[in-house]
Design a protein around this motif. Structure first.
Motif, PDB file in Angstrom:
ATOM      1  N   PHE A 353       0.835  -1.204   0.000  1.00 24.89           N
ATOM      2  CA  PHE A 353       0.000   0.000   0.000  1.00 24.89           C
ATOM      3  C   PHE A 353       0.868   1.251   0.000  1.00 24.89           C
ATOM      4  O   PHE A 353       0.667   2.163  -0.812  1.00 24.89           O
ATOM      5  CB  PHE A 353      -0.923  -0.009   1.220  1.00 24.89           C
ATOM      6  N   MET A 354       1.831   1.299   0.908  1.00 25.69           N
ATOM      7  CA  MET A 354       2.668   2.500   1.000  1.00 25.69           C
ATOM      8  C   MET A 354       3.513   2.699  -0.248  1.00 25.69           C
ATOM      9  O   MET A 354       3.706   3.819  -0.705  1.00 25.69           O
ATOM     10  CB  MET A 354       3.529   2.446   2.261  1.00 25.69           C
ATOM     11  N   ARG A 355       4.006   1.604  -0.813  1.00 25.58           N
ATOM     12  CA  ARG A 355       4.790   1.727  -2.051  1.00 25.58           C
ATOM     13  C   ARG A 355       3.928   2.291  -3.177  1.00 25.58           C
ATOM     14  O   ARG A 355       4.350   3.202  -3.905  1.00 25.58           O
ATOM     15  CB  ARG A 355       5.349   0.365  -2.465  1.00 25.58           C
ATOM     16  N   ASN A 356       2.722   1.781  -3.318  1.00 30.21           N
ATOM     17  CA  ASN A 356       1.834   2.246  -4.384  1.00 30.21           C
ATOM     18  C   ASN A 356       1.485   3.717  -4.214  1.00 30.21           C
ATOM     19  O   ASN A 356       1.432   4.481  -5.186  1.00 30.21           O
ATOM     20  CB  ASN A 356       0.551   1.421  -4.407  1.00 30.21           C
ATOM     21  N   VAL A 357       1.229   4.137  -2.974  1.00 30.83           N
ATOM     22  CA  VAL A 357       0.878   5.535  -2.724  1.00 30.83           C
ATOM     23  C   VAL A 357       2.069   6.450  -3.006  1.00 30.83           C
ATOM     24  O   VAL A 357       1.937   7.488  -3.676  1.00 30.83           O
ATOM     25  CB  VAL A 357       0.374   5.716  -1.282  1.00 30.83           C
ATOM     26  N   VAL A 358       3.243   6.067  -2.517  1.00 35.81           N
ATOM     27  CA  VAL A 358       4.446   6.881  -2.721  1.00 35.81           C
ATOM     28  C   VAL A 358       4.784   6.985  -4.207  1.00 35.81           C
ATOM     29  O   VAL A 358       5.109   8.067  -4.700  1.00 35.81           O
ATOM     30  CB  VAL A 358       5.618   6.303  -1.904  1.00 35.81           C
ATOM     31  N   GLU A 359       4.697   5.881  -4.929  1.00 36.96           N
ATOM     32  CA  GLU A 359       4.976   5.914  -6.358  1.00 36.96           C
ATOM     33  C   GLU A 359       3.931   6.765  -7.088  1.00 36.96           C
ATOM     34  O   GLU A 359       4.260   7.537  -7.999  1.00 36.96           O
ATOM     35  CB  GLU A 359       4.999   4.503  -6.922  1.00 36.96           C
ATOM     36  N   GLY A 360       2.659   6.636  -6.691  1.00 34.56           N
ATOM     37  CA  GLY A 360       1.613   7.435  -7.307  1.00 34.56           C
ATOM     38  C   GLY A 360       1.813   8.928  -7.104  1.00 34.56           C
ATOM     39  O   GLY A 360       1.488   9.738  -7.990  1.00 34.56           O
ATOM     40  N   LEU A 361       2.369   9.284  -5.952  1.00 36.00           N
ATOM     41  CA  LEU A 361       2.649  10.706  -5.654  1.00 36.00           C
ATOM     42  C   LEU A 361       3.953  11.184  -6.299  1.00 36.00           C
ATOM     43  O   LEU A 361       4.254  12.389  -6.249  1.00 36.00           O
ATOM     44  CB  LEU A 361       2.712  10.913  -4.141  1.00 36.00           C
ATOM     45  N   GLY A 362       4.715  10.252  -6.849  1.00 37.84           N
ATOM     46  CA  GLY A 362       5.974  10.625  -7.503  1.00 37.84           C
ATOM     47  C   GLY A 362       7.084  10.988  -6.525  1.00 37.84           C
ATOM     48  O   GLY A 362       7.969  11.774  -6.851  1.00 37.84           O
ATOM     49  N   LEU A 363       7.067  10.373  -5.339  1.00 39.97           N
ATOM     50  CA  LEU A 363       8.089  10.698  -4.324  1.00 39.97           C
ATOM     51  C   LEU A 363       9.299   9.784  -4.434  1.00 39.97           C
ATOM     52  O   LEU A 363       9.205   8.654  -4.868  1.00 39.97           O
ATOM     53  CB  LEU A 363       7.474  10.575  -2.924  1.00 39.97           C
TER      54      LEU A 363
END
Length: 363
Positions: A353-363
């Motif tokens: 979950f955290m990986r997907n969110v961080v990647e989606g935010l471009g961080l």
């Protein structure tokens, strides 16, 4: 571009509102006790007719009671009632007793009519969550750009993996976390990861157990208590990774509320559950989005304090978004069974979950 659903105000010019009686008020007979027939709050916006005006409870919480004071409606826990407080009486919700519960209050996008027989409408391991991630990423961007207040509730599993710790620290560093609610275990194992490279004695990279690793979380707590505070421990022991260290360097508040099974606990942990609850609610009162991860008890506790709406400082009313992330379908969906009817479950592990969110935010 994300845009919150528009709030639909009740039309108080309608006959049911104009002809409705005044809400009945009765004084609390003693401290911590409501009068018989008290009205209990829900997650929905609720209005009360007093002196000819329909007053909205601006800051609400389910299972609490509405109190009229100084021209406004305040929502209080039973334990915070004082003798003489004017409590609203009545258990109808349709304006017939001067009480109106406004359920369908947000404008939804028009959808084509769906046949009653459909497949795959539950939130399970088989559900495709790609669209949920897209929506969540846009929501987080919106919150950051518009001064939202994002509250995260986390269980200890969020600290068991090195990448999960790194990714959540990125969320904190980049302004996507305004408050963190957790227990003793999340902070302990996260600090253990920065101090000894383990969580509950297992390496946070390889997951291999350390010799005598069952001492590691206790040694971490003991060292924090030696320094007197988490912040001092992080400074003196030069902890530069993880969730709690990111909170400290970014001045992001965290509330750690303990339980009867806690080791130690860490110095900042609230041992009195009601003191912890009050400190949690102080942040929930400001929340515009809440995300619970891998913690059924803390997330349900937070959900019990969280209405489905938030009144902003300028008087605007907007939705309050709530997500529950867990590997268990039961856990991810349980929140709605406890009254948080608008919560959305995502069935996955917190690392992904955290990986997907961080990647989606471009961080």
């Amino acid at each position: 571009m994300f845009k919150p659903d528009k709030y639909i105000h009740p039309d108080f010019s309608k006959e049911i509102f104009v002809n409705a009686p005044e809400a009945k008020l009765e004084a609390a007979p003693k401290d911590k006790t409501a009068p018989e027939g008290y009205h209990a709050m829900s997650i929905f916006p609720e209005y009360f007719k007093i002196d000819g005006q329909w007053l909205l409870a601006e800051e609400s919480r389910m299972d609490c009671v509405p109190v009229y004071e100084n021209g406004k409606i305040f929502v209080r826990e039973f334990r915070n009632l004082n003798m003489g407080d004017l409590v609203v009486i009545g258990r109808t919700e349709d304006a017939s007793e001067g009480i109106y519960v406004h359920e369908n209050c947000f404008e939804k996008e028009e959808k084509d009519e769906i046949n009653s027989f459909t497949f795959r409408q539950g939130r399970t391991r088989e559900t495709g969550f790609s669209h949920d991630y897209e929506q969540l990423v846009e929501l987080l961007k919106y919150e950051k750009e518009n001064g939202g207040y994002i509250v995260w509730t986390m269980g200890p599993a969020c600290s068991f993996d090195v990448k999960a710790r790194e990714n959540f620290a990125k969320l904190i560093d980049n302004g996507y976390v305004q408050a963190l609610l957790a227990g003793n275990a999340l902070a302990t194992h996260d600090l253990e990861g920065g101090y000894l490279g383990t969580a509950l004695g297992a390496d946070i990279k390889t997951q291999m157990p350390y010799p005598n690793g069952h001492y590691n979380h206790l040694d971490t707590i003991n060292r924090v208590r030696y320094h007197g505070s988490i912040e001092k421990f992080i400074k003196e022991e030069k902890i530069d990774s993880g969730i709690i260290a990111a909170c400290v360097r970014n001045n992001v508040p965290f509330v750690l509320t303990g339980s009867i099974r806690d080791d130690g606990p860490l110095p900042e942990v609230f041992g009195n559950c009601y003191e912890g609850q009050d400190n949690m609610r102080a942040h929930v009162r400001k929340a515009t989005t809440v995300i619970g991860m891998a913690s059924v008890l803390h997330t349900i506790a937070t959900g019990n304090m969280t209405p489905m709406y938030r009144m902003l400082d300028d008087g605007t009313i907007r939705p309050l978004y709530f997500y529950m992330v867990d590997t268990s379908e039961f856990a991810a969906n349980k929140l709605s069974d406890r009254g948080s009817l608008t919560s959305k479950g995502i069935v996955t592990n917190v690392q992904d979950f955290m990986r997907n969110v961080v990647e989606g935010l471009g961080l």
